[in-house]
Design a protein around this motif. Structure first.
Motif, mmCIF file in Angstrom:
data_model
loop_
_atom_site.group_PDB
_atom_site.id
_atom_site.type_symbol
_atom_site.label_atom_id
_atom_site.label_comp_id
_atom_site.label_asym_id
_atom_site.label_seq_id
_atom_site.Cartn_x
_atom_site.Cartn_y
_atom_site.Cartn_z
ATOM 1 N N ARG A 80 0.817 -1.222 0.000
ATOM 2 C CA ARG A 80 0.000 0.000 0.000
ATOM 3 C C ARG A 80 0.849 1.270 0.000
ATOM 4 O O ARG A 80 0.402 2.341 0.407
ATOM 5 C CB ARG A 80 -0.955 0.014 1.218
ATOM 6 C CG ARG A 80 -2.022 -1.070 1.164
ATOM 7 C CD ARG A 80 -2.903 -1.037 2.405
ATOM 8 N NE ARG A 80 -3.596 0.247 2.540
ATOM 9 C CZ ARG A 80 -4.736 0.564 1.928
ATOM 10 N NH1 ARG A 80 -5.306 -0.322 1.108
ATOM 11 N NH2 ARG A 80 -5.301 1.734 2.129
ATOM 12 N N THR A 81 2.084 1.145 -0.496
ATOM 13 C CA THR A 81 2.955 2.316 -0.586
ATOM 14 C C THR A 81 2.400 3.339 -1.565
ATOM 15 O O THR A 81 2.452 4.550 -1.316
ATOM 16 C CB THR A 81 4.374 1.898 -1.021
ATOM 17 O OG1 THR A 81 4.897 0.972 -0.075
ATOM 18 C CG2 THR A 81 5.295 3.108 -1.111
ATOM 19 N N HIS A 83 -0.752 3.751 -2.337
ATOM 20 C CA HIS A 83 -1.934 4.346 -1.719
ATOM 21 C C HIS A 83 -1.525 5.478 -0.780
ATOM 22 O O HIS A 83 -2.114 6.575 -0.798
ATOM 23 C CB HIS A 83 -2.708 3.273 -0.954
ATOM 24 C CG HIS A 83 -3.924 3.795 -0.252
ATOM 25 N ND1 HIS A 83 -3.859 4.389 1.002
ATOM 26 C CD2 HIS A 83 -5.233 3.831 -0.608
ATOM 27 C CE1 HIS A 83 -5.063 4.765 1.371
ATOM 28 N NE2 HIS A 83 -5.922 4.428 0.404
ATOM 29 N N ASP A 84 -0.504 5.238 0.022
ATOM 30 C CA ASP A 84 -0.037 6.256 0.967
ATOM 31 C C ASP A 84 0.564 7.456 0.234
ATOM 32 O O ASP A 84 0.390 8.605 0.674
ATOM 33 C CB ASP A 84 1.001 5.653 1.909
ATOM 34 C CG ASP A 84 0.409 4.579 2.818
ATOM 35 O OD1 ASP A 84 -0.826 4.586 2.999
ATOM 36 O OD2 ASP A 84 1.168 3.737 3.317
ATOM 37 N N ALA A 87 -2.292 9.459 -1.192
ATOM 38 C CA ALA A 87 -3.018 10.089 -0.083
ATOM 39 C C ALA A 87 -2.251 11.272 0.494
ATOM 40 O O ALA A 87 -2.850 12.233 1.003
ATOM 41 C CB ALA A 87 -3.292 9.064 1.006
ATOM 42 N N SER A 88 -0.917 11.233 0.399
ATOM 43 C CA SER A 88 -0.103 12.319 0.942
ATOM 44 C C SER A 88 0.110 13.456 -0.058
ATOM 45 O O SER A 88 0.827 14.407 0.239
ATOM 46 C CB SER A 88 1.247 11.787 1.406
ATOM 47 O OG SER A 88 1.976 11.251 0.313
#
Length: 265
Positions: A80-81, A83-84, A87-88
């Motif tokens: 989920r790198t 995704h993060d 999201a950031s």
């Protein structure tokens, strides 16, 4: 994007799979060179050239290049790198570009044993041979080894090594859109290896069809880009570099068009 690249380079340095891949290419490069040295001396049966080819750069990179893409890209979907990162606030374009830079660097890293081995072989003055199966760095070894090289020829060899390296990177760059789309390591490795076999067969077709050869030579899989030697013209070396760069950029565009609207889970 620079932060993403730095983070990936740090993970690359600490990654156990990358160290394993580098060890594999190091061992393979040594075995390839030793076999190419012993065959012309009659200490190894010439019929074993097929076995030697299995350890050659063109064959090994067709497998490990896809594995590298699976480790670097598919692994970030599982952890989920991506995704993060989204999201950031990181854009998908910066994610793709950052991954491509690190991927190209990683391919260069696993090719280094072949590059270093080729340089050592050319400096020994001994004769090396692998019959008619030689491609890429192995072809350079068997064609140019045993010659007294001038300073100008050494610079040309350096440019040829750079060209072949970039051609290999361009060839495996198709794994980038595959990895971003499929997200499954096994699928990426299997599909690309099958694709590389298909490209090898199409290369033989281009030998009997001039119009197909013109089309195929517009890709890093065609032409004589993995058969560059001191006899190659400067224009051919420049063409190999140019087509490889264009192909990598094209893979970036394809990846972005596929990834920008895909859902990240």
């Amino acid at each position: 994007m620079l932060n993403l690249i730095q983070a990936d380079l740090y993970k690359l340095r600490k990654s156990a799979p990358i160290k394993v891949l580098l060890a594999i290419t190091t061992i393979s490069a040594i075995i390839m060179a030793v076999m190419a040295y012993l065959i012309p001396q009659g200490k190894i049966d010439p019929n074993l050239t097929g076995l030697g080819f299995m350890f050659s750069d063109v064959n090994v990179i067709s497998i490990l290049g896809a594995v590298m893409a699976a480790v670097l890209i598919c692994g970030d979907f599982d952890s989920r790198t991506f995704h993060d990162a989204v999201a950031s606030g990181s854009s998908r374009a910066s994610i793709i570009l950052g991954k491509t830079v690190v991927f190209c660097f990683s391919i260069l890293c696993i090719l280094l044993p072949y590059i270093i081995t080729t340089g050592i072989v050319l400096g020994t003055g001994f004769k090396f041979s692998m019959g008619s199966v030689a491609v890429g760095f192995l072809n350079m070894m068997t064609t140019e080894a045993g010659k007294a090289l001038t300073a100008a020829e050494m610079w040309k060899i350096a440019s040829i090594i750079l060209s072949i390296t970039l051609v290999y990177i361009a060839q495996v760059s198709i794994c980038i859109p595959l990895a971003f789309t499929l997200k499954k390591p096994v699928l990426v490795v299997a599909i690309y290896y099958g694709f590389s076999i298909l490209m090898a067969q199409l290369g033989r077709l281009s030998e009997s069809s001039k119009w197909f050869d013109r089309i195929f030579s517009c890709t890093p899989y065609g032409g004589n880009y993995t058969f560059l030697t001191l006899a190659s013209e400067t224009g051919e070396i420049i063409k190999a570099l140019t087509i490889s760069l264009i192909f990598i950029i094209l893979m970036l565009i394809v990846t972005y068009s596929l990834f920008r609207k895909s859902e990240i889970k």
